[in-house]
Design a protein around this motif. Structure first.
Motif, PDB file in Angstrom:
ATOM      1  N   GLU A 103       0.857  -1.192   0.000  1.00  0.00           N
ATOM      2  CA  GLU A 103       0.000   0.000   0.000  1.00  0.00           C
ATOM      3  C   GLU A 103       0.888   1.236   0.000  1.00  0.00           C
ATOM      4  N   MET A 104       0.406   2.316  -0.625  1.00  0.00           N
ATOM      5  CA  MET A 104       1.258   3.518  -0.622  1.00  0.00           C
ATOM      6  C   MET A 104       0.470   4.780  -0.299  1.00  0.00           C
ATOM      7  N   GLY A 105       1.224   5.760   0.185  1.00  0.00           N
ATOM      8  CA  GLY A 105       0.669   7.091   0.400  1.00  0.00           C
ATOM      9  C   GLY A 105       1.261   7.984  -0.675  1.00  0.00           C
ATOM     10  N   ILE A 106       0.444   8.895  -1.214  1.00  0.00           N
ATOM     11  CA  ILE A 106       0.928   9.756  -2.296  1.00  0.00           C
ATOM     12  C   ILE A 106       0.902  11.216  -1.842  1.00  0.00           C
ATOM     13  N   LYS A 107       1.978  11.915  -2.135  1.00  0.00           N
ATOM     14  CA  LYS A 107       2.040  13.341  -1.836  1.00  0.00           C
ATOM     15  C   LYS A 107       2.615  14.043  -3.060  1.00  0.00           C
ATOM     16  N   GLU A 108       1.930  15.035  -3.549  1.00  0.00           N
ATOM     17  CA  GLU A 108       2.350  15.773  -4.751  1.00  0.00           C
ATOM     18  C   GLU A 108       2.725  14.832  -5.894  1.00  0.00           C
ATOM     19  N   GLY A 109       1.882  13.823  -6.108  1.00  0.00           N
ATOM     20  CA  GLY A 109       2.065  12.929  -7.250  1.00  0.00           C
ATOM     21  C   GLY A 109       3.141  11.869  -7.095  1.00  0.00           C
ATOM     22  N   LYS A 110       3.822  11.854  -5.959  1.00  0.00           N
ATOM     23  CA  LYS A 110       4.894  10.862  -5.727  1.00  0.00           C
ATOM     24  C   LYS A 110       4.569  10.037  -4.487  1.00  0.00           C
ATOM     25  N   PRO A 111       5.026   8.787  -4.425  1.00  0.00           N
ATOM     26  CA  PRO A 111       4.795   8.027  -3.188  1.00  0.00           C
ATOM     27  C   PRO A 111       5.545   8.672  -2.007  1.00  0.00           C
ATOM     28  N   SER A 112       4.810   8.978  -0.938  1.00  0.00           N
ATOM     29  CA  SER A 112       5.491   9.502   0.255  1.00  0.00           C
ATOM     30  C   SER A 112       5.982   8.342   1.106  1.00  0.00           C
ATOM     31  N   TYR A 113       5.315   7.195   0.990  1.00  0.00           N
ATOM     32  CA  TYR A 113       5.779   5.954   1.615  1.00  0.00           C
ATOM     33  C   TYR A 113       5.136   4.784   0.889  1.00  0.00           C
ATOM     34  N   VAL A 114       5.755   3.645   1.027  1.00  0.00           N
ATOM     35  CA  VAL A 114       5.157   2.389   0.560  1.00  0.00           C
ATOM     36  C   VAL A 114       5.305   1.396   1.708  1.00  0.00           C
ATOM     37  N   VAL A 115       4.226   0.721   2.072  1.00  0.00           N
ATOM     38  CA  VAL A 115       4.365  -0.351   3.066  1.00  0.00           C
ATOM     39  C   VAL A 115       4.162  -1.693   2.364  1.00  0.00           C
ATOM     40  N   VAL A 116       5.094  -2.592   2.614  1.00  0.00           N
ATOM     41  CA  VAL A 116       5.011  -3.927   2.020  1.00  0.00           C
ATOM     42  C   VAL A 116       4.753  -4.901   3.167  1.00  0.00           C
ATOM     43  N   GLY A 117       3.550  -5.478   3.189  1.00  0.00           N
ATOM     44  CA  GLY A 117       3.159  -6.367   4.291  1.00  0.00           C
ATOM     45  C   GLY A 117       3.121  -7.806   3.816  1.00  0.00           C
ATOM     46  N   ILE A 118       3.785  -8.672   4.570  1.00  0.00           N
ATOM     47  CA  ILE A 118       3.767 -10.085   4.169  1.00  0.00           C
ATOM     48  C   ILE A 118       3.214 -10.955   5.304  1.00  0.00           C
ATOM     49  N   GLY A 119       2.407 -11.909   4.903  1.00  0.00           N
ATOM     50  CA  GLY A 119       1.875 -12.886   5.855  1.00  0.00           C
ATOM     51  C   GLY A 119       2.350 -14.258   5.404  1.00  0.00           C
ATOM     52  N   ILE A 120       3.125 -14.931   6.256  1.00  0.00           N
ATOM     53  CA  ILE A 120       3.634 -16.265   5.889  1.00  0.00           C
ATOM     54  C   ILE A 120       3.054 -17.296   6.849  1.00  0.00           C
ATOM     55  N   ASN A 121       2.385 -18.292   6.303  1.00  0.00           N
ATOM     56  CA  ASN A 121       1.867 -19.385   7.133  1.00  0.00           C
ATOM     57  C   ASN A 121       3.034 -20.295   7.489  1.00  0.00           C
ATOM     58  N   CYS A 122       3.437 -20.246   8.747  1.00  0.00           N
ATOM     59  CA  CYS A 122       4.626 -21.015   9.165  1.00  0.00           C
ATOM     60  C   CYS A 122       4.249 -22.332   9.826  1.00  0.00           C
ATOM     61  N   ASN A 123       3.698 -22.260  11.045  1.00  0.00           N
ATOM     62  CA  ASN A 123       3.474 -23.493  11.808  1.00  0.00           C
ATOM     63  C   ASN A 123       1.991 -23.805  12.020  1.00  0.00           C
ATOM     64  N   LEU A 124       1.147 -23.131  11.264  1.00  0.00           N
ATOM     65  CA  LEU A 124      -0.298 -23.368  11.374  1.00  0.00           C
ATOM     66  C   LEU A 124      -0.633 -24.675  10.642  1.00  0.00           C
ATOM     67  N   THR A 125      -1.476 -25.475  11.237  1.00  0.00           N
ATOM     68  CA  THR A 125      -1.786 -26.739  10.551  1.00  0.00           C
ATOM     69  C   THR A 125      -3.278 -26.925  10.262  1.00  0.00           C
ATOM     70  N   THR A 126      -4.116 -26.031  10.813  1.00  0.00           N
ATOM     71  CA  THR A 126      -5.535 -26.117  10.443  1.00  0.00           C
ATOM     72  C   THR A 126      -6.008 -24.744   9.972  1.00  0.00           C
TER      73      THR A 126
END
Ligand code: BTN
Length: 265
Positions: free
Chosen positions: A130-153
């Motif tokens: 997701e990104m925030g835009i200021k004056e036509g440029k990204p002011s920030y970008v957040v990259v969020g990751i969800g990894i299923n590690c030890n879940l079994t159900t």
């Protein structure tokens, strides 16, 4: 909870994750990282939580985020790029996760374009940029990751298409190790990307993992669906699709998603 000391020992980055919030619970690590961005947080801030009460997926979906089992991690970035370039960071992160979960003798990850990590035909990781835009440029970008590690159900509605590293490897994994390996890889990938503003340097690696390669896919554009055969990605991260008519199209990840015509892949 993840062990902060164990995690810190494994992180070998120069700047990414050097500022790190390790939380018990949060609504969404992406939401929190965005709030921190608004308060002037540094590039490279990482928000990592044991669980999320409002984990968010792409297209307004819910991301199941139970405690003690998985990785929910967001990196705050401030790339000096055009807004159209930001979705490429998602493909870059997919490569970073693929490297982080690749281990000798274990099942290999694949990528369902643009950003689902797949193992044994089921999803192990999702990425929300997701990104925030200021004056036509990204002011920030957040990259969020969800990894299923030890879940079994998994809840019934996703059980047929979701899996975890534990289920695929046949043993528990260290969340600290996977999260740190991701940051170690992603920092390098990101620096290289910022130099070239192109994904050319990972194009081959990405295409080797592309589960859609040579597969019939259904392209879901707003208000329109069409089918063709996937044939790789461009250096800008678009999916190359050969239409049934023979026409070659480039599909960009910002606007559409694809699914296999016979199921999830
Ligand atoms: C998807 O496949 O739909 C994307 C899922 C992204 C989930 C992660 S978990 C960490 C971060 N915080 C969120 O609320 N979502 C992302």
């Amino acid at each position: 909870m993840m062990n902060k000391e164990d995690l810190s020992l494994r992180i070998r980055t120069r700047w990414m994750g050097r500022e790190l919030y390790l939380l018990d619970e949060v609504d969404s690590t992406n939401t929190r990282a965005k709030a921190e961005a608004a308060k002037g947080a540094v590039e490279g801030l990482v928000v990592l939580s044991d669980c999320q009460t409002n984990g968010r997926g792409r297209r307004g979906r819910v991301w199941e985020s139970p405690a003690g089992k998985n990785i929910y991690l967001t990196v705050l970035l401030k790339p000096e790029v055009d807004p159209e370039t930001a979705p490429m960071l998602t493909l870059l992160a997919a490569c970073g996760v693929a490297r982080a979960v690749s281990a000798p003798g274990e099942k290999k990850p694949q990528i369902k374009w643009p950003n689902d990590l797949v193992m044994g035909g089921k999803k192990i990781c999702g990425i929300l940029t997701e990104m925030g835009i200021k004056e036509g440029k990204p002011s920030y970008v957040v990259v969020g990751i969800g990894i299923n590690c030890n879940l079994t159900t998994f809840p019934e509605d996703i059980a047929s298409k979701a899996t975890s590293l534990k289920l695929e490897y046949g043993h528990e994994v260290s969340r600290e190790e996977i999260a740190a390996r991701f940051l170690n890889e992603f920092e390098n990938l990101y620096e290289e990307f910022i130099k070239h503003k192109s994904l050319e340097f990972i194009q081959d690696e990405y295409e080797r993992m592309l589960v859609n390669e040579g597969q019939k896919v259904c392209v879901l554009e707003p208000g329109r669906e069409w089918t063709g055969v996937a044939a790789g990605i461009t250096k800008m991260g678009e999916l190359i699709v050969k239409k049934d008519s023979g026409e070659i199209c480039k599909v960009s990840s910002g606007e559409v998603s694809v699914r296999g015509v016979y199921g999830y892949i």
